[in-house]
Design a protein around this motif. Structure first.
Motif, PDB file in Angstrom:
ATOM      1  N   SER B  11       0.834  -1.198   0.000  1.00 15.27           N
ATOM      2  CA  SER B  11       0.000   0.000   0.000  1.00 15.27           C
ATOM      3  C   SER B  11       0.872   1.252   0.000  1.00 15.27           C
ATOM      4  N   ALA B  12       1.954   1.226   0.804  1.00 17.45           N
ATOM      5  CA  ALA B  12       2.875   2.354   0.813  1.00 17.45           C
ATOM      6  C   ALA B  12       3.591   2.479  -0.524  1.00 17.45           C
ATOM      7  N   LEU B  13       3.897   1.306  -1.125  1.00 17.87           N
ATOM      8  CA  LEU B  13       4.543   1.300  -2.427  1.00 17.87           C
ATOM      9  C   LEU B  13       3.628   1.941  -3.479  1.00 17.87           C
ATOM     10  N   THR B  14       2.324   1.645  -3.377  1.00 14.73           N
ATOM     11  CA  THR B  14       1.371   2.254  -4.297  1.00 14.73           C
ATOM     12  C   THR B  14       1.467   3.770  -4.215  1.00 14.73           C
ATOM     13  N   LEU B  15       1.493   4.277  -2.988  1.00 12.06           N
ATOM     14  CA  LEU B  15       1.590   5.718  -2.792  1.00 12.06           C
ATOM     15  C   LEU B  15       2.879   6.257  -3.408  1.00 12.06           C
ATOM     16  N   ALA B  16       3.977   5.551  -3.155  1.00 16.21           N
ATOM     17  CA  ALA B  16       5.268   6.017  -3.679  1.00 16.21           C
ATOM     18  C   ALA B  16       5.269   6.003  -5.203  1.00 16.21           C
ATOM     19  N   LEU B  17       4.754   4.919  -5.791  1.00 17.03           N
ATOM     20  CA  LEU B  17       4.739   4.817  -7.251  1.00 17.03           C
ATOM     21  C   LEU B  17       3.844   5.887  -7.865  1.00 17.03           C
ATOM     22  N   MET B  18       2.752   6.201  -7.182  1.00 15.43           N
ATOM     23  CA  MET B  18       1.866   7.250  -7.703  1.00 15.43           C
ATOM     24  C   MET B  18       2.572   8.611  -7.643  1.00 15.43           C
ATOM     25  N   LEU B  19       3.364   8.807  -6.589  1.00 17.44           N
ATOM     26  CA  LEU B  19       4.135  10.050  -6.489  1.00 17.44           C
ATOM     27  C   LEU B  19       5.131  10.144  -7.638  1.00 17.44           C
ATOM     28  N   LEU B  20       5.745   8.987  -7.979  1.00 14.66           N
ATOM     29  CA  LEU B  20       6.784   8.995  -9.007  1.00 14.66           C
ATOM     30  C   LEU B  20       6.186   9.041 -10.414  1.00 14.66           C
ATOM     31  N   PHE B  21       5.229   8.138 -10.659  1.00 10.26           N
ATOM     32  CA  PHE B  21       4.760   7.961 -12.035  1.00 10.26           C
ATOM     33  C   PHE B  21       3.344   8.485 -12.264  1.00 10.26           C
ATOM     34  N   GLY B  22       2.823   9.240 -11.293  1.00  7.54           N
ATOM     35  CA  GLY B  22       1.442   9.701 -11.406  1.00  7.54           C
ATOM     36  C   GLY B  22       1.173  10.522 -12.650  1.00  7.54           C
ATOM     37  N   ARG B  23       2.242  11.101 -13.217  1.00  7.83           N
ATOM     38  CA  ARG B  23       2.074  11.963 -14.374  1.00  7.83           C
ATOM     39  C   ARG B  23       1.819  11.160 -15.651  1.00  7.83           C
ATOM     40  N   THR B  24       2.291   9.921 -15.670  1.00 11.79           N
ATOM     41  CA  THR B  24       2.266   9.166 -16.923  1.00 11.79           C
ATOM     42  C   THR B  24       0.874   8.628 -17.221  1.00 11.79           C
ATOM     43  N   ARG B  25       0.731   8.164 -18.469  1.00 13.87           N
ATOM     44  CA  ARG B  25      -0.563   7.651 -18.887  1.00 13.87           C
ATOM     45  C   ARG B  25      -0.917   6.338 -18.211  1.00 13.87           C
ATOM     46  N   ILE B  26       0.126   5.546 -17.888  1.00 13.13           N
ATOM     47  CA  ILE B  26      -0.163   4.226 -17.333  1.00 13.13           C
ATOM     48  C   ILE B  26      -0.449   4.282 -15.838  1.00 13.13           C
ATOM     49  N   ALA B  27      -0.367   5.483 -15.245  1.00 11.93           N
ATOM     50  CA  ALA B  27      -0.520   5.589 -13.787  1.00 11.93           C
ATOM     51  C   ALA B  27      -1.806   4.930 -13.315  1.00 11.93           C
ATOM     52  N   GLY B  28      -2.909   5.213 -14.047  1.00 12.83           N
ATOM     53  CA  GLY B  28      -4.198   4.669 -13.637  1.00 12.83           C
ATOM     54  C   GLY B  28      -4.190   3.160 -13.616  1.00 12.83           C
ATOM     55  N   ARG B  29      -3.669   2.570 -14.718  1.00 12.54           N
ATOM     56  CA  ARG B  29      -3.675   1.102 -14.804  1.00 12.54           C
ATOM     57  C   ARG B  29      -2.762   0.497 -13.748  1.00 12.54           C
ATOM     58  N   LEU B  30      -1.635   1.176 -13.525  1.00  7.63           N
ATOM     59  CA  LEU B  30      -0.706   0.714 -12.497  1.00  7.63           C
ATOM     60  C   LEU B  30      -1.407   0.694 -11.141  1.00  7.63           C
ATOM     61  N   ALA B  31      -2.155   1.760 -10.871  1.00  9.15           N
ATOM     62  CA  ALA B  31      -2.863   1.843  -9.588  1.00  9.15           C
ATOM     63  C   ALA B  31      -3.856   0.697  -9.466  1.00  9.15           C
ATOM     64  N   VAL B  32      -4.600   0.427 -10.557  1.00 11.20           N
ATOM     65  CA  VAL B  32      -5.577  -0.664 -10.511  1.00 11.20           C
ATOM     66  C   VAL B  32      -4.884  -1.978 -10.165  1.00 11.20           C
ATOM     67  N   ALA B  33      -3.750  -2.228 -10.852  1.00 14.57           N
ATOM     68  CA  ALA B  33      -3.027  -3.476 -10.608  1.00 14.57           C
ATOM     69  C   ALA B  33      -2.562  -3.546  -9.159  1.00 14.57           C
ATOM     70  N   LEU B  34      -2.069  -2.412  -8.643  1.00 11.04           N
ATOM     71  CA  LEU B  34      -1.548  -2.419  -7.276  1.00 11.04           C
ATOM     72  C   LEU B  34      -2.673  -2.626  -6.254  1.00 11.04           C
ATOM     73  N   TYR B  35      -3.837  -2.008  -6.518  1.00  8.55           N
ATOM     74  CA  TYR B  35      -4.954  -2.248  -5.593  1.00  8.55           C
ATOM     75  C   TYR B  35      -5.384  -3.707  -5.666  1.00  8.55           C
ATOM     76  N   GLY B  36      -5.291  -4.284  -6.877  1.00  8.35           N
ATOM     77  CA  GLY B  36      -5.595  -5.703  -7.014  1.00  8.35           C
ATOM     78  C   GLY B  36      -4.654  -6.549  -6.178  1.00  8.35           C
ATOM     79  N   VAL B  37      -3.362  -6.199  -6.221  1.00  8.88           N
ATOM     80  CA  VAL B  37      -2.373  -6.938  -5.421  1.00  8.88           C
ATOM     81  C   VAL B  37      -2.674  -6.786  -3.939  1.00  8.88           C
ATOM     82  N   GLN B  38      -3.022  -5.561  -3.543  1.00 11.73           N
ATOM     83  CA  GLN B  38      -3.356  -5.335  -2.125  1.00 11.73           C
ATOM     84  C   GLN B  38      -4.527  -6.209  -1.711  1.00 11.73           C
ATOM     85  N   PHE B  39      -5.523  -6.316  -2.623  1.00 11.78           N
ATOM     86  CA  PHE B  39      -6.700  -7.119  -2.306  1.00 11.78           C
ATOM     87  C   PHE B  39      -6.297  -8.568  -2.094  1.00 11.78           C
ATOM     88  N   LEU B  40      -5.440  -9.087  -3.005  1.00  8.98           N
ATOM     89  CA  LEU B  40      -4.999 -10.476  -2.868  1.00  8.98           C
ATOM     90  C   LEU B  40      -4.220 -10.676  -1.570  1.00  8.98           C
TER      91      LEU B  40
END
Lengths: 244, 622
Positions: B11-40
């Motif tokens: 979850s903290a990694l998600t926050l960090a990655l969003m801080l780093l790559f939030g500007r890019t187009r894939i940020a949204g999809r990355l977030a979805v994948a990370l929330y999926g991982v958190q769920f698992l």
């Protein structure tokens, strides 16, 4: 087309025109449906003239129309009876026709008061439509100036009896002889007269399209008609349609 | 490293990655994948059925150890949190994010705010003692402030208002914690539990008012509800969905800890409210009932779809607390289950509304109409959602509300039952207004060319709708989580089956209920089509308006002053008493601050400071 002489008054009976089906089971079913229809009538009262004042007593506790299964209804789509309660001026008649066409079949029209029969005391008026059945088929006339509630109830019972016997089918006449009625309407309202309802396609929909449905007047209508297409429901998801 | 550590780290990694790559187009999809991982990862903790899972992280502050652990209750709320984050990130991942960027906003800030919310909520839910609870609480408050404020403008103002409430609530909680600390010298749950057993009623009342009042602020419990609707409604699309689905439930989570786990329903029932015939439990139940009724009827008056739903969010929170205050197996299960069913419902509803906003640019209920012809799938999502929100079968909301009603009737609380039903009546009326004014009636000329919502937004919406229906059809699996939560809280678990609950005093089997409902529709369809029924579509101007001829420039869909007759009856009740109270408080504080300001700034400040210093010295030496 209904002519005034053929339109029954209260107490008279109309010659049976509804053909009986040969299958006895279907016959029983038709009887049942007609009985049910006659016992559950929703009435849209288009109160144009003085006749309207006779309706409250007919509806409320003294004469109590509802014991016959007749209730007022607020919209034409759900109504069975169109009650026109007095003189119809040219301007009002447009609205009456609009409302009539919006009603779902089977539908019945009752003209109350002498004014709907022949113009009554407004016979000499330039602004009044004289005979209601020139513009739409009328099932029952209840004459009088004004008819008492007893007469109104008697007329309604007559209509119920006609429905039960399958005789009250003048609504079909509107589709079969649309050209005739449209002609009268155009005479009064001008050539560009048009209602939103597409009566001709409705006639086809009900299987009531006949040789007299179309004629010179409908040809005139087609010239002036602005088409009113039903709103289409679209599932238009951009990503999916773009890929196609 | 325990499984909980993994979850929090990702979850903290998600926050960090969003801080780093939030500007890019894939940020949204990355977030979805990370929330999926958190769920698992959450699924793998096994905190629901097994022993509580502890985190290996412990911090000591002033000899007070802080630690984090997940039990069934934390798992249940965390599951909804991550699920809401997953669906909302999915909704934002595609074209929504692009549009948001084009409008001059920063998708990065949005993704960061969402990830921060999920992370802080997970931290709060894992709190193992009152100190970590307080720190998690403040983190959540600030994270929600961030998400609320990213919109700017009216959103910023609403967020500032929230901040005042959250800050006051936080201070009240801190005061309560200090009182506990002075009594026990520790903030461990076990010590606090024994403390609550020993304290006199008056002290428990004080703690309830301080701590419970602070928690109630976040939940939007009366009379602290004024901030919530505007703050949630003005948040950008998916953020609003997320906040609406779960954010206010953090208050409920903390209230459950306080009222059910620490004080206990039995103690609450035994505590009398002085000079009345009410017990503390009755009082809280009635506050919950009023929280159901008042915000729901305020929602009825809203002209903005977002505000209408946000006001409902406050009202539905009341049902959850009401169910919990009944305290029996079915009632508390209904309250807890409503957290889940309401979460998925509200997320789907707000997503549908924001899809309409995306396409038409407005959520004003007086400027929409007839969109069912252009956005039929969005209509379907909203329809499923409002059936569930109003608590009607066959959707999920019905099951949880039915359980709350049933427990109120079965436990002999008829007046509370009536209050709950009155609230539902208001819900039904206002959700009808919602669907009518947006989707039914006349399609406006300016919306002729509107298209269906884009696929990236439509899929999460449809997914949630399917979930709403499936949970309504088979509530059993979800009820098994609720039963586990009840066991961990020491409440009697609900006797659940696949289709609902089993109870000699009247159970519920949704499989049968939905089956009969569908069979009813089937019989109707059979009669209609079997007898040769044909339907015919008519032009939308072929409509009855008292005999008038309708033209395109005449509007026949009347959406303004929607419930005129009802408002004639209940309109005078809308007096804004709480708003008046809030204004009076604001004015008082402003007056005091002006007086203080005048004292030390204008009337000889040096003398004032000297006098204060002398007084303080005298106090400390004496």
């Amino acid at each position: 087309m209904t002519e005034l002489i053929k339109t029954p008054r209260a107490g008279e009976t109309l010659p049976v025109t509804a053909g009986k089906r040969t299958n006895p089971l279907a016959n029983v079913f038709d009887e049942l449906v007609r009985f049910a229809q006659s016992r559950s009538l929703f009435m849209l009262h288009y109160c144009t003239g003085c006749g309207a004042i006779e309706l409250p007593p007919a509806m409320t506790s003294r004469f109590d129309m509802e014991r016959l299964g007749i209730q007022p209804m607020v919209s034409p789509r759900q109504a069975d009876i169109l009650l026109v309660t007095g003189y119809v001026s040219v301007k009002t008649l447009k609205r009456v026709i609009l409302t009539y066409e919006q009603m779902g079949s089977p539908k019945y029209v009752i003209g109350i008061c002498s004014c709907t029969v022949n113009g009554g005391m407004y016979w000499q008026s330039y602004a009044t439509a004289k005979k209601l059945n020139d513009y739409m088929p009328v099932d029952i006339y209840i004459a009088g100036c004004m008819p008492r509630p007893e007469a109104v109830i008697a007329g309604l019972r007559e209509l119920m009896e006609n429905i039960r016997q399958g005789k009250a089918d003048s609504w079909k006449d509107y589709y079969r002889h649309y050209d005739h009625y449209l002609g009268h309407q155009q005479r009064l309202f001008g050539e560009t007269w048009q209602t939103p309802t597409d009566v001709i396609s409705e006639a086809r929909h009900y299987g009531l399209f006949g040789p007299d449905t179309l004629g010179t007047h409908t040809a005139l209508l087609e010239q002036h008609q602005k088409p009113l297409e039903a709103l289409e429901m679209k599932v238009d998801i951009p990503e999916l349609t773009a890929r196609r | 490293m325990t499984s909980l550590d993994h979850l929090l780290l990702v979850s903290a990694l998600t926050l960090a990655l969003m801080l780093l790559f939030g500007r890019t187009r894939i940020a949204g999809r990355l977030a979805v994948a990370l929330y999926g991982v958190q769920f698992l990862l959450l699924m793998q903790t096994g905190a629901l059925l097994g022993e509580p899972v502890a985190s290996s992280l412990t911090v000591s502050v002033l000899d007070l150890p802080m630690h984090w652990r997940y039990d069934a209750l934390s798992w249940f709320f965390a599951m909804i949190t991550i699920g809401a984050g997953f669906f909302c990130a999915w909704y934002a991942a595609g074209v929504w994010q692009e549009r948001y960027r084009e409008q001059g906003h920063s998708p990065r800030l949005f993704h960061v705010a969402l990830a921060a919310n999920v992370l802080t909520m997970l931290i709060l839910l894992g709190s193992g003692d009152l100190l970590s609870l307080f720190i998690g609480w403040e983190l959540v408050s600030w994270a929600s402030f961030l998400l609320m404020a990213v919109g700017g403008g009216p959103a910023g103002r609403a967020a500032l208002r929230y901040l005042v409430y959250a800050f006051s609530g936080g201070m009240a909680i801190l005061a309560g914690l200090m009182l506990i600390y002075t009594q026990t010298g520790s903030l461990e749950y076990t010590r606090v539990l024994t403390l609550f057993g020993e304290l006199s009623d008056a002290r428990v009342w004080t703690l309830l008012l301080l701590i419970g009042g602070g928690f109630a602020v976040k939940m939007g419990l009366l009379p602290f509800h004024l901030w919530q609707a505007a703050a949630y409604a003005e948040t950008p699309g998916p953020g609003s969905s997320f906040l609406g689905a779960i954010s206010a439930r953090m208050g409920l989570y903390a209230l459950i800890l306080l009222l059910v786990a620490m004080v206990g329903i039995g103690r609450l029932t035994a505590m009398e409210v002085p000079f009345t015939f009410l017990s503390a439990r009755d009082l809280i139940a009635w506050i919950a009932a009023l929280t159901v009724i008042i915000p729901t009827y305020i929602a009825l008056q809203q002209h903005d779809a977002r505000y209408l739903l946000a006001w409902h969010g406050i009202g539905q929170g009341g049902y959850m607390l009401l169910g919990l205050m009944v305290g029996n197996a079915v009632g508390s299960a209904g309250g807890l289950f409503h957290v889940f069913t309401y979460g998925i419902t509200q997320a789907a509803l707000l997503m549908a509304v924001f899809a309409v906003v995306y396409r038409t640019g407005t959520a004003d209920l007086n400027k929409l109409g007839g969109l069912v012809a252009r956005m039929p799938l969005t209509f379907l999502v909203l329809l499923f959602g409002i059936i569930s929100l109003a608590g009607l079968p066959p959707m999920a909301g019905f099951v949880s509300k039915w359980m709350v009603y049933r427990s109120l009737v079965a436990e002999g609380m008829p007046l509370l039952f009536v209050a709950a039903v009155v609230g539902t009546l208001g819900t039904i009326l206002s959700v009808y207004k919602l669907i009518h004014n947006i989707f039914l009636g006349q399609l406006r000329i300016e919306h002729e060319q509107v298209r269906e919502a884009p696929l990236s937004m439509l899929l999460p919406m449809l997914g949630l709708s399917t979930l709403i229906f499936l949970v309504g059809l088979m509530p059993g699996p979800a009820l098994s989580w609720v039963a586990a939560v009840q066991t961990s809280l020491g409440l009697p678990p609900v006797p659940y089956t696949l289709g609902g609950i089993e109870d000699p005093r009247g159970g519920l089997d949704m499989l049968w209920l939905v089956g009969i409902l569908m069979a009813g529709f089937g019989v109707g369809a059979l009669i209609f089509f079997g007898l040769g029924g044909k339907s015919k579509r008519v032009h939308q101007l072929d409509n009855y308006a008292g005999g008038h001829f309708l033209t395109a420039d005449v509007r026949y869909q009347y959406s303004d002053n929607f419930y005129a007759g009802l408002m004639h009856l209940i309109g005078p009740w809308y007096r804004g008493a709480f708003l008046w109270l809030e204004k009076a408080l604001t004015a008082t504080v402003a007056f005091i601050s002006a007086v203080t300001n005048g004292l030390y700034r204008y009337a000889q400040p040096a003398l004032f400071v000297l006098a204060t210093a002398v007084a303080l010295l005298a106090l400390t030496t004496a």
